[in-house]
Design an enzyme around this catalytic site. Structure first.
Site, short mmCIF file in Angstrom:
data_model
loop_
_atom_site.label_atom_id
_atom_site.label_comp_id
_atom_site.label_asym_id
_atom_site.label_seq_id
_atom_site.Cartn_x
_atom_site.Cartn_y
_atom_site.Cartn_z
N ARG A 193 43.89 2.34 25.42
CA ARG A 193 43.73 1.12 24.64
C ARG A 193 44.16 -0.09 25.47
O ARG A 193 45.24 -0.11 26.04
CB ARG A 193 44.58 1.19 23.36
CG ARG A 193 44.77 -0.12 22.61
CD ARG A 193 43.49 -0.56 21.90
NE ARG A 193 43.68 -1.88 21.30
CZ ARG A 193 44.11 -2.10 20.07
NH1 ARG A 193 44.44 -1.10 19.30
NH2 ARG A 193 44.23 -3.33 19.62
N ARG A 214 37.69 -1.47 21.23
CA ARG A 214 38.85 -0.67 21.59
C ARG A 214 38.55 0.82 21.51
O ARG A 214 37.77 1.25 20.66
CB ARG A 214 40.06 -1.03 20.72
CG ARG A 214 40.05 -0.64 19.27
CD ARG A 214 39.50 -1.63 18.27
NE ARG A 214 39.86 -3.01 18.40
CZ ARG A 214 40.90 -3.57 17.78
NH1 ARG A 214 41.69 -2.85 17.03
NH2 ARG A 214 41.14 -4.84 17.90
N ASP A 254 42.47 2.29 17.76
CA ASP A 254 43.36 1.40 17.00
C ASP A 254 44.00 2.24 15.91
O ASP A 254 43.32 2.94 15.16
CB ASP A 254 42.53 0.28 16.36
CG ASP A 254 43.40 -0.81 15.75
OD1 ASP A 254 44.53 -1.03 16.23
OD2 ASP A 254 42.95 -1.45 14.78
N ASP A 284 46.66 1.74 12.81
CA ASP A 284 47.43 0.79 12.01
C ASP A 284 48.15 1.52 10.89
O ASP A 284 47.65 2.51 10.37
CB ASP A 284 46.50 -0.25 11.38
CG ASP A 284 45.93 -1.21 12.41
OD1 ASP A 284 46.54 -1.38 13.48
OD2 ASP A 284 44.85 -1.79 12.15
N1 A4P Z 1 51.24 -5.32 13.19
C1 A4P Z 1 51.70 -5.96 12.09
N2 A4P Z 1 51.56 -5.21 11.01
C2 A4P Z 1 50.98 -4.03 11.42
C3 A4P Z 1 50.61 -2.82 10.73
N3 A4P Z 1 50.77 -2.68 9.40
N4 A4P Z 1 50.06 -1.82 11.46
C4 A4P Z 1 51.28 -5.91 14.52
C5 A4P Z 1 49.86 -1.97 12.80
N5 A4P Z 1 50.22 -3.09 13.51
C6 A4P Z 1 50.77 -4.10 12.82
O1 A4P Z 1 47.79 -5.31 16.47
C7 A4P Z 1 48.47 -6.51 16.74
C8 A4P Z 1 49.92 -6.40 16.26
O2 A4P Z 1 49.97 -6.33 14.86
C9 A4P Z 1 50.66 -5.14 16.69
O3 A4P Z 1 51.24 -5.25 17.98
C10 A4P Z 1 51.74 -4.98 15.62
O4 A4P Z 1 53.01 -5.44 16.09
P1 A4P Z 1 46.93 -4.62 17.60
O5 A4P Z 1 46.63 -3.25 17.17
O6 A4P Z 1 47.60 -4.85 18.90
O7 A4P Z 1 45.63 -5.52 17.68
P2 A4P Z 1 44.45 -5.61 16.65
O8 A4P Z 1 44.27 -4.28 15.97
O9 A4P Z 1 43.27 -6.20 17.33
O10 A4P Z 1 45.03 -6.68 15.70
P3 A4P Z 1 44.85 -6.86 14.21
O11 A4P Z 1 44.76 -8.32 13.98
O12 A4P Z 1 45.88 -6.07 13.47
O13 A4P Z 1 43.44 -6.21 13.98
P4 A4P Z 1 42.99 -5.46 12.73
O14 A4P Z 1 43.15 -6.37 11.54
O15 A4P Z 1 43.56 -4.13 12.70
O16 A4P Z 1 41.44 -5.39 13.02
N6 A4P Z 1 35.70 -3.40 12.56
C11 A4P Z 1 35.44 -2.14 12.11
N7 A4P Z 1 34.22 -1.83 11.67
N8 A4P Z 1 36.41 -1.17 12.14
C12 A4P Z 1 37.68 -1.42 12.58
O17 A4P Z 1 38.52 -0.52 12.58
N9 A4P Z 1 39.25 -3.09 13.44
C13 A4P Z 1 39.56 -4.34 13.79
C14 A4P Z 1 40.96 -4.67 14.10
C15 A4P Z 1 38.53 -5.39 13.81
N10 A4P Z 1 37.23 -4.96 13.40
C16 A4P Z 1 36.96 -3.71 12.99
C17 A4P Z 1 38.00 -2.74 13.02
MG MG Z 2 45.78 -2.54 15.20
#
Ligand code: A4P
Ligand code: MG
Length: 285
Positions: free
Chosen positions: A201, A210, A213, A215
């Site tokens: 990642r 990515r 991911d 979460d």
């Molecule tokens: N963080 C805060 N809360 C949490 C939590 N509950 N779980 C912080 C995980 N992490 C959490 O995340 C950034 C920072 O959020 C972490 O270092 C942690 O301290 P990341 O994984 O580094 O980056 P990211 O995933 O790009 O950020 P973000 O904004 O959390 O993204 P999302 O909202 O998870 O969206 N489209 C489809 N079709 N399927 C997907 O799975 N995923 C995303 C990511 C966008 N588009 C997608 C999908």
């Molecule tokens: Mg994430």
């Protein structure tokens, strides 16, 4: 039982007539099956006793027979029959694809009751997506203090970018897993980040492509907002690709502070806005 003790058979081939389309039922197609059986290998190894382990020739015959028996519409149903990963490499899908597969982990008997139930969302839109998600689940299950209780089917979804859904971006495979853990939330986040790193990642742009991911959607009923970790996940309630697989794995699921997942999903499907969280403003973190 050591969760790493397992026998894995990959690439078993069966010919069957499963599918929703007429010609899938009449012509049939190849199904490729991977099966992992978790069991205590140490006793069998100590006694060199075949009866104490699973004879994999017999297992392979039984799995192929189960897959070839009466045709059903969905490979999810086939996977339920044998608790394995079923691939359908010749699936009639209009867009280019490598494979479609579904994994069902059966409800497990060996999961400790101690600890908290947490919900993990998995996503991948680069590399061998299905393989990465299944491997990540196994790696998570192998961590001390974490047991994967069950996992949803893998679903393919259109990438959501900051500017909206992007049909030209590589598609995601998403899934949701229920785990039981004695780790604190931040320790669990560290574990997830380590597994993400092990799968290459890289963090370049926000919501960029990515390999993996992971979460934390929710951790028990906990609601918190720290610099590193917001619980529940601040965007889970508005995401089809989280709510749908979560509902599949737990029809009674509820998102702390937001209510039943079935209702959140129904509002999303109807295009209605989600009600604001009663206590904190939306969109943070
Ligand atoms: N963080 C805060 N809360 C949490 C939590 N509950 N779980 C912080 C995980 N992490 C959490 O995340 C950034 C920072 O959020 C972490 O270092 C942690 O301290 P990341 O994984 O580094 O980056 P990211 O995933 O790009 O950020 P973000 O904004 O959390 O993204 P999302 O909202 O998870 O969206 N489209 C489809 N079709 N399927 C997907 O799975 N995923 C995303 C990511 C966008 N588009 C997608 C999908
Ligand atoms: Mg994430």
């Amino acid at each position: 039982m050591n969760p790493l003790d397992r026998i894995t058979l990959t690439g078993l081939r069966a010919f069957a007539h499963h599918g929703v389309l007429e010609f899938e039922r009449t012509d049939g197609q190849t199904f490729v099956i991977d099966v992992t059986v978790h069991l205590a290998l140490s006793d069998a190894a100590a006694g060199d006793d075949l009866a104490q382990t699973v004879h994999y020739g017999v297992l392979a015959d039984q799995v192929v027979a189960a897959v070839e028996r009466d045709p059903v519409d969905l490979i999810e149903t086939v996977a339920e029959r044998v608790a394995v990963t079923v691939h359908k490499p010749d699936a009639p899908i209009a867009v280019p694809f490598a494979d479609v597969s579904v994994t069902i982990l059966r409800g497990r008997l060996d999961v400790p009751r101690a600890g908290e139930v947490a919900v993990i969302a998995l996503g991948s839109n680069l590399g061998d997506r299905e393989h990465t998600l299944v491997a990540a689940l196994e790696e998570l299950d192998a961590v001390d203090g974490v047991s994967v209780v069950s996992s949803s089917p893998l679903i393919e979804t259109i990438a959501l970018r900051p500017a909206g859904a992007d049909p030209d971006a590589p598609r995601y495979v998403n899934a949701v897993a229920l785990i039981r853990t004695t780790l604190a939330p931040e320790q669990l986040l560290d574990v997830l980040h380590a597994i993400e790193s092990a799968h290459g990642r890289e963090r370049a742009e926000r919501w960029g492509d990515r390999t993996l991911d992971l979460d934390i959607v929710s951790y028990g009923e906990l609601e918190q907002q720290t610099e590193r970790l917001t619980l529940p996940h601040p965007r889970a309630h508005e995401r089809d690709f989280v709510l749908r697989p979560w509902l599949a794995v737990d029809p009674d699921a509820a998102l702390p502070g937001r209510g039943p997942v079935a209702e959140l999903l129904a509002r999303l499907d109807a295009g209605s806005p989600q009600p604001p969280h009663p206590e904190h403003s939306d969109g943070a973190a």
